[in-house]
Design an enzyme around this catalytic site. Structure first.
Site, mmCIF file in Angstrom:
data_model
loop_
_atom_site.group_PDB
_atom_site.id
_atom_site.type_symbol
_atom_site.label_atom_id
_atom_site.label_comp_id
_atom_site.label_asym_id
_atom_site.label_seq_id
_atom_site.Cartn_x
_atom_site.Cartn_y
_atom_site.Cartn_z
ATOM 1 N N ASN A 87 0.850 -1.192 0.000
ATOM 2 C CA ASN A 87 0.000 0.000 0.000
ATOM 3 C C ASN A 87 0.885 1.241 0.000
ATOM 4 O O ASN A 87 1.873 1.306 0.733
ATOM 5 C CB ASN A 87 -0.905 -0.001 1.233
ATOM 6 C CG ASN A 87 -1.886 -1.161 1.233
ATOM 7 O OD1 ASN A 87 -2.384 -1.554 0.186
ATOM 8 N ND2 ASN A 87 -2.150 -1.724 2.401
ATOM 9 N N VAL A 96 1.298 2.656 7.970
ATOM 10 C CA VAL A 96 2.613 2.665 8.635
ATOM 11 C C VAL A 96 3.658 3.103 7.601
ATOM 12 O O VAL A 96 3.855 2.423 6.588
ATOM 13 C CB VAL A 96 2.969 1.271 9.211
ATOM 14 C CG1 VAL A 96 4.359 1.303 9.832
ATOM 15 C CG2 VAL A 96 1.929 0.827 10.233
ATOM 16 N N HIS A 100 6.491 -2.028 3.494
ATOM 17 C CA HIS A 100 6.260 -3.422 3.872
ATOM 18 C C HIS A 100 5.399 -4.081 2.825
ATOM 19 O O HIS A 100 4.573 -3.443 2.174
ATOM 20 C CB HIS A 100 5.590 -3.525 5.251
ATOM 21 C CG HIS A 100 4.378 -2.663 5.393
ATOM 22 N ND1 HIS A 100 4.456 -1.304 5.624
ATOM 23 C CD2 HIS A 100 3.060 -2.952 5.310
ATOM 24 C CE1 HIS A 100 3.238 -0.798 5.694
ATOM 25 N NE2 HIS A 100 2.378 -1.782 5.494
HETATM 26 P P1 5GP Z 1 -0.538 -0.642 5.835
HETATM 27 O O1 5GP Z 1 -1.951 -0.224 6.112
HETATM 28 O O2 5GP Z 1 0.435 0.467 6.161
HETATM 29 O O3 5GP Z 1 -0.329 -1.217 4.458
HETATM 30 O O4 5GP Z 1 -0.243 -1.865 6.786
HETATM 31 C C1 5GP Z 1 0.103 -1.708 8.115
HETATM 32 C C2 5GP Z 1 -0.206 -3.022 8.805
HETATM 33 O O5 5GP Z 1 0.479 -3.039 10.027
HETATM 34 C C3 5GP Z 1 -1.684 -3.240 9.105
HETATM 35 O O6 5GP Z 1 -2.142 -4.412 8.456
HETATM 36 C C4 5GP Z 1 -1.723 -3.348 10.631
HETATM 37 O O7 5GP Z 1 -2.660 -4.300 11.085
HETATM 38 C C5 5GP Z 1 -0.304 -3.736 10.970
HETATM 39 N N1 5GP Z 1 0.139 -3.276 12.269
HETATM 40 C C6 5GP Z 1 -0.030 -2.046 12.827
HETATM 41 N N2 5GP Z 1 0.516 -1.996 14.043
HETATM 42 C C7 5GP Z 1 1.070 -3.215 14.268
HETATM 43 C C8 5GP Z 1 1.787 -3.770 15.375
HETATM 44 O O8 5GP Z 1 2.043 -3.133 16.394
HETATM 45 N N3 5GP Z 1 2.176 -5.065 15.254
HETATM 46 C C9 5GP Z 1 1.921 -5.816 14.141
HETATM 47 N N4 5GP Z 1 2.343 -7.080 14.135
HETATM 48 N N5 5GP Z 1 1.238 -5.314 13.083
HETATM 49 C C10 5GP Z 1 0.824 -4.035 13.158
#
Ligand code: 5GP
Length: 114
Positions: A87, A96, A100
């Site tokens: 994303n 985040v 990733h």
């Molecule tokens: P994005 O929305 O940026 O593509 O993905 C961020 C991901 O990080 C989300 O799927 C969310 O659930 C995961 N995430 C956020 N905080 C944490 C955390 O503290 N630990 C873990 N294991 N995953 C997290």
């Protein structure tokens, strides 16, 4: 500058279920899984998002994709398939700011994504 959540996981400041780690990348289970298997694979060195990657990041980005496929195979996902997601930015659903790759599997994915 404060650390990203994923740097804090990398540095063992907050717990996570880590499934793979080497000198370049770390993979751990998503805290809010969207599929039976939902793993996040991130470079240890922060690139905020794919839009800000440089040509000097080429090798690391290649490593990330190859490692994502290896992790998917090791999780038993190769036969039925899986989805890799990156994303980027608000419309892309990025929450985040630390690049990733989501590795999602264990169920049939829909298209188009929401
Ligand atoms: P994005 O929305 O940026 O593509 O993905 C961020 C991901 O990080 C989300 O799927 C969310 O659930 C995961 N995430 C956020 N905080 C944490 C955390 O503290 N630990 C873990 N294991 N995953 C997290």
């Amino acid at each position: 500058m404060s650390k990203t959540i994923f740097e804090r996981i990398r540095d063992r400041e907050i717990p996570a279920s880590i499934v793979f780690e080497d000198e370049d990348v770390i993979a751990f289970r998503d805290i809010d899984p969207q599929a039976p298997i939902h793993i996040l694979l991130t470079p240890k060195r922060v690139i905020p998002r794919i839009n800000e990657a440089l040509s000097s990041d080429k090798e690391l980005l290649g490593t990330l994709l190859l490692k994502a496929a290896e992790i998917a195979r090791n999780q038993g996902l190769a036969e039925n398939g899986y989805r890799l997601v990156i994303n980027n930015g608000p419309d892309g659903g990025e929450t985040v700011p630390h690049l990733h790759c989501h590795i999602l599997g264990g169920r049939t994915m829909k298209w188009p994504p929401g």
